[in-house]
Design an enzyme around this catalytic site. Structure first.
Site, PDB file in Angstrom:
ATOM      1  N   HIS A  51      -7.285   9.791  -2.120  1.00  9.69           N
ATOM      2  CA  HIS A  51      -6.776   9.697  -0.747  1.00  9.69           C
ATOM      3  C   HIS A  51      -7.771  10.238   0.282  1.00  9.69           C
ATOM      4  O   HIS A  51      -7.848   9.736   1.406  1.00  9.69           O
ATOM      5  CB  HIS A  51      -5.448  10.455  -0.639  1.00  9.69           C
ATOM      6  CG  HIS A  51      -4.563   9.945   0.434  1.00  9.69           C
ATOM      7  ND1 HIS A  51      -3.201   9.838   0.317  1.00  9.69           N
ATOM      8  CD2 HIS A  51      -4.829   9.493   1.676  1.00  9.69           C
ATOM      9  CE1 HIS A  51      -2.682   9.352   1.421  1.00  9.69           C
ATOM     10  NE2 HIS A  51      -3.648   9.140   2.265  1.00  9.69           N
TER      11      HIS A  51
ATOM     12  N   ASP B  84       0.838  -1.197   0.000  1.00  6.07           N
ATOM     13  CA  ASP B  84       0.000   0.000   0.000  1.00  6.07           C
ATOM     14  C   ASP B  84       0.874   1.248   0.000  1.00  6.07           C
ATOM     15  O   ASP B  84       1.701   1.449   0.886  1.00  6.07           O
ATOM     16  CB  ASP B  84      -0.905   0.001   1.237  1.00  6.07           C
ATOM     17  CG  ASP B  84      -1.821   1.213   1.276  1.00  6.07           C
ATOM     18  OD1 ASP B  84      -2.895   1.151   0.654  1.00  6.07           O
ATOM     19  OD2 ASP B  84      -1.442   2.221   1.904  1.00  6.07           O
TER      20      ASP B  84
ATOM     21  N   LYS C 236      -2.447   5.842  -4.136  1.00  2.00           N
ATOM     22  CA  LYS C 236      -3.489   6.842  -3.955  1.00  2.00           C
ATOM     23  C   LYS C 236      -3.120   8.155  -4.638  1.00  2.00           C
ATOM     24  O   LYS C 236      -1.950   8.536  -4.678  1.00  2.00           O
ATOM     25  CB  LYS C 236      -3.723   7.110  -2.462  1.00  2.00           C
ATOM     26  CG  LYS C 236      -3.907   5.859  -1.622  1.00  2.00           C
ATOM     27  CD  LYS C 236      -3.980   6.167  -0.147  1.00  2.00           C
ATOM     28  CE  LYS C 236      -3.827   4.903   0.670  1.00  2.00           C
ATOM     29  NZ  LYS C 236      -2.437   4.403   0.714  1.00  2.00           N
TER      30      LYS C 236
ATOM     31  N   TYR D 162       2.920  10.092   0.158  1.00  2.20           N
ATOM     32  CA  TYR D 162       3.972   9.536   1.021  1.00  2.20           C
ATOM     33  C   TYR D 162       5.372   9.921   0.545  1.00  2.20           C
ATOM     34  O   TYR D 162       6.350   9.764   1.275  1.00  2.20           O
ATOM     35  CB  TYR D 162       3.868   8.009   1.093  1.00  2.20           C
ATOM     36  CG  TYR D 162       2.580   7.477   1.671  1.00  2.20           C
ATOM     37  CD1 TYR D 162       1.657   8.317   2.298  1.00  2.20           C
ATOM     38  CD2 TYR D 162       2.269   6.121   1.588  1.00  2.20           C
ATOM     39  CE1 TYR D 162       0.462   7.816   2.811  1.00  2.20           C
ATOM     40  CE2 TYR D 162       1.082   5.618   2.110  1.00  2.20           C
ATOM     41  CZ  TYR D 162       0.190   6.463   2.712  1.00  2.20           C
ATOM     42  OH  TYR D 162      -0.977   5.956   3.215  1.00  2.20           O
TER      43      TYR D 162
END
Length: 290
Positions: free
Chosen positions: A102, A32, A62, A37
């Site tokens: 997200h 994931d 995402k 990130y």
């Protein structure tokens, strides 16, 4: 979708590379990731270094949709398409298995969802879904006669049990995925700046009950909370940079939480999200549609 996944939030590029490689070698088959990130280059390197067949891996990532609240430009249809193409380059993949919005932070979220439908048609993702969407935000999509999200990734643990939303997702055959399953623990996000100390005072009862049940069942508290999510029908995500902890968190199918202990954990619900609290943000709050 494998029910237990390895998450990469708050990992550096190098940590993501190492963690993903170790997770896949250990036996994880769900990775994931997310644009926000800022480590997808490392995640891609880790996937490649593990030497596992692409057909055997389920990769989720995402789109960060943009947000006027955060001062980040909102992505339109074309920009949404281009974002996934760029993410695929970083991940060194031809497609992802699941692509999520997200959070419903943008006024353009329906336009972004239309782009998601197109991305699936183009083969850049096999499945499309959302994250941090409540019933009302999902209903926006359905009311617009657009394709139904196939999954919704939300914060889920005994303190934030999302009872009504969980029921709604099951009724509408939308796969629920849990993040921040370990948020009630005192060991969650303990490094400076990670935000684990926020709302610490509301966790005390949950920590006592979790410790008592985990001790009785002879499992770690982390495994207990992850198993609680599984028994509620959720896919769960774990994260660690330690090989022994990575192995331990994958092993969730050799025990079961008895019904009485499940109910004790269920009764701890405060309907209180913790994961985004350090930023004073409720990711399920959304601006009006444009």
């Amino acid at each position: 979708m494998p029910l237990v996944g390895f998450g990469t939030f708050q990992l550096s590029i190098d940590q993501a590379e190492y963690g993903v490689k170790e997770a896949l070698k250990t036996g994880f088959r769900h990775i994931d990731s997310a644009e926000a990130y800022n480590n997808e280059e490392g995640t891609g390197k880790g996937i490649k270094a593990a030497g596992v067949s692409r057909d055997d891996i389920f990769v989720t990532t995402k789109l960060f949709p943009g947000s006027k609240q955060f001062g980040i430009p909102e992505k339109n249809f074309k920009q949404t398409i281009e974002t996934l193409k760029n993410q695929l380059k970083q991940l060194q993949l031809d497609y992802v298995d699941l692509y999520l919005i997200h959070a419903p932070l943008s006024e353009l979220r329906l336009e972004q969802w239309e782009a998601f439908v197109e991305l699936k048609k183009l083969g850049f993702t096999k499945h499309i879904g959302v994250s941090n969407y409540n019933r009302e935000r999902i209903k926006e999509i359905l009311d617009a006669d657009l394709a139904k999200p196939e999954a919704n990734q939300v914060e889920f643990h005994p303190i934030c049990a999302q009872v009504d939303l969980t029921r709604y997702l099951k009724e509408n055959s939308i796969a629920p995925i849990a993040y921040s399953s370990l948020a009630p623990l005192s060991t969650w996000r303990v490094e400076e700046g990670q935000g684990g100390d926020v709302l610490a005072e509301i966790k005390e009862e949950c920590q006592l009950v979790t410790n008592e049940i985990a001790t009785k069942l002879k499992v770690s508290e982390a495994r207990l909370l992850l198993r609680w999510g599984l028994q509620h029908g959720y896919g769960v995500l774990t994260k660690s940079s330690k090989p022994e902890r990575i192995r331990e968190n994958l092993n969730l199918f050799d025990f079961e939480i008895p019904e009485k202990d499940m109910e004790r954990l269920n009764q701890l619900d405060q309907n209180q999200a913790i994961a985004w609290a350090a930023n004073s943000v409720n990711p399920m709050e959304a601006p009006p549609l444009k």
